[in-house]
Design a protein around this motif. Structure first.
Motif, PDB file in Angstrom:
ATOM      1  N   MET A   1       0.842  -1.179   0.000  1.00 49.35           N
ATOM      2  CA  MET A   1       0.000   0.000   0.000  1.00 49.35           C
ATOM      3  C   MET A   1       0.874   1.224   0.000  1.00 49.35           C
ATOM      4  N   LYS A  14       6.080   0.293  -2.434  1.00 53.39           N
ATOM      5  CA  LYS A  14       6.823  -0.907  -2.061  1.00 53.39           C
ATOM      6  C   LYS A  14       6.846  -1.877  -3.246  1.00 53.39           C
ATOM      7  N   LEU A  45      19.361  -2.994   3.988  1.00 53.32           N
ATOM      8  CA  LEU A  45      19.151  -3.759   5.202  1.00 53.32           C
ATOM      9  C   LEU A  45      19.006  -5.219   4.803  1.00 53.32           C
ATOM     10  N   PHE A  57      14.165 -10.998   4.879  1.00 52.50           N
ATOM     11  CA  PHE A  57      14.073 -10.173   3.665  1.00 52.50           C
ATOM     12  C   PHE A  57      15.256  -9.234   3.566  1.00 52.50           C
ATOM     13  N   TYR A  77      12.120  -4.700  -1.781  1.00 51.83           N
ATOM     14  CA  TYR A  77      12.234  -5.821  -0.852  1.00 51.83           C
ATOM     15  C   TYR A  77      12.533  -7.091  -1.636  1.00 51.83           C
ATOM     16  N   LEU A  91       4.279 -12.464   4.565  1.00 52.65           N
ATOM     17  CA  LEU A  91       4.434 -11.259   5.398  1.00 52.65           C
ATOM     18  C   LEU A  91       5.071 -10.122   4.606  1.00 52.65           C
ATOM     19  N   LYS A  94       2.924  -8.032   2.209  1.00 53.33           N
ATOM     20  CA  LYS A  94       1.907  -7.158   2.774  1.00 53.33           C
ATOM     21  C   LYS A  94       2.056  -5.725   2.255  1.00 53.33           C
TER      22      LYS A  94
ATOM     23  N   SER B  35       1.363  -0.957   8.125  1.00 52.32           N
ATOM     24  CA  SER B  35       1.781  -2.357   8.161  1.00 52.32           C
ATOM     25  C   SER B  35       2.632  -2.748   6.953  1.00 52.32           C
ATOM     26  N   ALA B  36       2.783  -1.835   5.973  1.00 54.42           N
ATOM     27  CA  ALA B  36       3.714  -2.104   4.882  1.00 54.42           C
ATOM     28  C   ALA B  36       5.104  -1.567   5.210  1.00 54.42           C
ATOM     29  N   GLY B  37       5.234  -0.883   6.345  1.00 54.02           N
ATOM     30  CA  GLY B  37       6.540  -0.366   6.751  1.00 54.02           C
ATOM     31  C   GLY B  37       6.778   1.092   6.387  1.00 54.02           C
ATOM     32  N   ASN B  38       5.737   1.810   5.982  1.00 56.48           N
ATOM     33  CA  ASN B  38       5.889   3.247   5.702  1.00 56.48           C
ATOM     34  C   ASN B  38       5.834   4.060   6.991  1.00 56.48           C
ATOM     35  N   ASP B  53      17.587   4.843  12.450  1.00 59.30           N
ATOM     36  CA  ASP B  53      17.254   4.729  11.047  1.00 59.30           C
ATOM     37  C   ASP B  53      15.767   4.350  10.950  1.00 59.30           C
ATOM     38  N   ILE B  55      13.574   4.253   8.559  1.00 57.15           N
ATOM     39  CA  ILE B  55      13.073   3.374   7.493  1.00 57.15           C
ATOM     40  C   ILE B  55      13.333   1.907   7.838  1.00 57.15           C
ATOM     41  N   SER B  56      14.550   1.615   8.303  1.00 55.17           N
ATOM     42  CA  SER B  56      14.866   0.231   8.677  1.00 55.17           C
ATOM     43  C   SER B  56      14.004  -0.210   9.853  1.00 55.17           C
ATOM     44  N   ALA B  59      10.443  -0.960   8.716  1.00 56.09           N
ATOM     45  CA  ALA B  59      10.336  -2.203   7.936  1.00 56.09           C
ATOM     46  C   ALA B  59      10.417  -3.413   8.861  1.00 56.09           C
ATOM     47  N   LEU B  60      11.373  -3.354   9.797  1.00 50.99           N
ATOM     48  CA  LEU B  60      11.552  -4.489  10.702  1.00 50.99           C
ATOM     49  C   LEU B  60      10.383  -4.631  11.664  1.00 50.99           C
ATOM     50  N   ALA B  63       7.323  -6.073   9.852  1.00 50.16           N
ATOM     51  CA  ALA B  63       7.477  -7.506   9.581  1.00 50.16           C
ATOM     52  C   ALA B  63       7.412  -8.305  10.880  1.00 50.16           C
ATOM     53  N   SER B  64       8.042  -7.777  11.915  1.00 51.26           N
ATOM     54  CA  SER B  64       8.076  -8.495  13.179  1.00 51.26           C
ATOM     55  C   SER B  64       6.680  -8.593  13.800  1.00 51.26           C
ATOM     56  N   ALA B  66       3.847  -8.496  12.131  1.00 51.85           N
ATOM     57  CA  ALA B  66       3.055  -9.404  11.308  1.00 51.85           C
ATOM     58  C   ALA B  66       3.387 -10.849  11.700  1.00 51.85           C
ATOM     59  N   ALA B  67       4.674 -11.115  11.932  1.00 55.85           N
ATOM     60  CA  ALA B  67       5.084 -12.461  12.345  1.00 55.85           C
ATOM     61  C   ALA B  67       4.488 -12.797  13.714  1.00 55.85           C
TER      62      ALA B  67
END
Ligand SMILES: Nc1nc2c(ncn2[C@@H]2O[C@H](COP(=O)(O)OP(=O)(O)OP(=O)(O)O)[C@@H](O)[C@H]2O)c(=O)[nH]1
Ligand SMILES: [Mg+2]
Lengths: 206, 133
Positions: A1, A14, A45, A57, A77, A91, A94, B35-38, B53, B55-56, B59-60, B63-64, B66-67
């Protein structure tokens, strides 16, 4: 999104590199990271790798200049290609806005390429996304192997296997040396930005 | 999943809410992400020596979390209600905001977890309203 920031005039998208294990997804990102100017890219990363296998990833944020006055920020990604990491692939998908499907030309990987695309379709569905509606390009990687004695798939065979339904653009590439890497990136970026822009009626994006 | 459109107004409003409720209570950094990491909002990091950082981290964290939700489902839970990591000098707390957003707070031992949980819970509805309508 996608994220559209009207106050800073930025669009964030993304893009996910998908494909079977060892097809060269991480190699694409590494090449882009190496080739781009510091100011246009963020930190790469790489999380959780075992040897050179991705377990979670990779992420590479890029700054791709302005389109219609909007700064275009793309996050690239990769997913872990190995079959057992399906949950992780789901995941990472997403909220993705665009896809690159990287295929391996080795004849012994023919089935894996096809299964990988099915896996992609399935995992998009889990995220309520429809493969036939998403921006996607194909990358036929490792073309350098075609000049060696190992049995490889021809472009016609790959097209038949992977692109007969998608009907999208494809690029021949050798990610290790960068051949086709930026062509792939530039096409998926254009498609993705156009897709997001049309959804939000941002005018004159081309 | 819908895209997020941020306006100057929504950003300002969210920013001032977060600063008033969290940064002024001693939180070092608060990040609102999707939830897409934005990253939708990034508050408070200026006063800090450590440069995070964003952005990193986003993203992490996306993902974390969601896991983590998947893990919860595997053991028959909807989700875990407390998402928190404790470090030697710093702590990090993740709070769900609406359907698609996550509010990340980073704070030291001078701030209590109870206060953070309470403030994040208070903010969640208002922030969700601002961005998800
Ligand atoms: N000959 C050749 N080798 C390549 C090419 N691209 C990648 N490789 C090699 O293939 C191997 C796997 O590449 P990766 O980029 O790690 O593959 P991946 O798709 O990220 O694999 P997973 O992380 O397991 O999903 C590495 O040893 C690369 O050097 C190419 O174009 N030609
Ligand atoms: Mg990889």
């Amino acid at each position: 999104m996608a994220l559209i920031d009207l106050s800073k005039k930025e669009v964030h998208c993304k893009v996910v590199y998908y494909g079977p294990g060892r097809c060269g997804k991480t190699t694409n990102l590494l090449y882009i990271h190496k080739a781009m100017d510091d100011k246009d890219r963020g930190k790469m990363l790489t999380i959780d790798t075992k040897g050179d296998r991705t377990l979670f990833f990779d992420l590479l944020p890029l700054n791709l200049g302005k389109i219609s006055g909007f700064d275009i920020r793309i996050q690239l990604y990769t997913v872990p290609g190995q079959v057992m990491y399906e949950a992780t692939r789901s995941l990472v998908l997403k909220g993705c806005d665009g896809l690159v499907y990287v295929a391996d030309p080795l004849k012994v990987r023919q089935e894996r390429n096809i299964e990988g695309l099915e896996d992609l379709r399935r995992n998009l569905e889990k995220n309520h996304l429809d493969l036939s509606k998403m921006p996607i390009v194909l990358q036929y990687n490792k073309r350098d192997l075609c000049d060696t004695p190992v049995p490889t798939l021809s472009i016609e065979e790959l097209e038949q296997d992977l692109n007969s339904q998608l009907n999208t653009s494809y690029f021949e590439a050798t990610a290790t040396t960068g051949v086709g890497v930026f062509e792939t990136l530039s096409e998926i970026t254009k498609k993705t930005v156009r897709y997001v822009a049309e959804k939000h009626l941002l005018t004159n994006v081309d | 999943m819908a895209d997020f459109v941020i306006t100057a107004q929504s950003q300002e409003k969210a920013g001032s809410l977060i600063v008033n409720s969290l940064i002024n209570a001693g939180v070092k950094t608060a990040l609102l992400i999707d939830s897409a990491g934005n990253v939708l909002a990034n508050c408070g990091h200026e006063q800090q020596d450590l440069d995070i950082d964003a952005i990193s981290l986003a993203a992490l964290a996306a993902a974390s979390l969601a896991a983590t939700s998947q893990i919860a489902k595997l053991i028959g839970e909807d989700d875990f209600s407390l998402l928190f990591h404790k470090g030697k000098n710093g702590n990090i707390h993740f709070g769900r905001v609406g359907e698609e957003l996550i509010l990340i707070t980073i704070f030291g031992d001078d701030v209590s977890l109870g206060l953070i949980r309470c403030r994040v819970a208070e903010l969640a509805d208002t922030l969700a309203q601002i961005f998800e309508g």
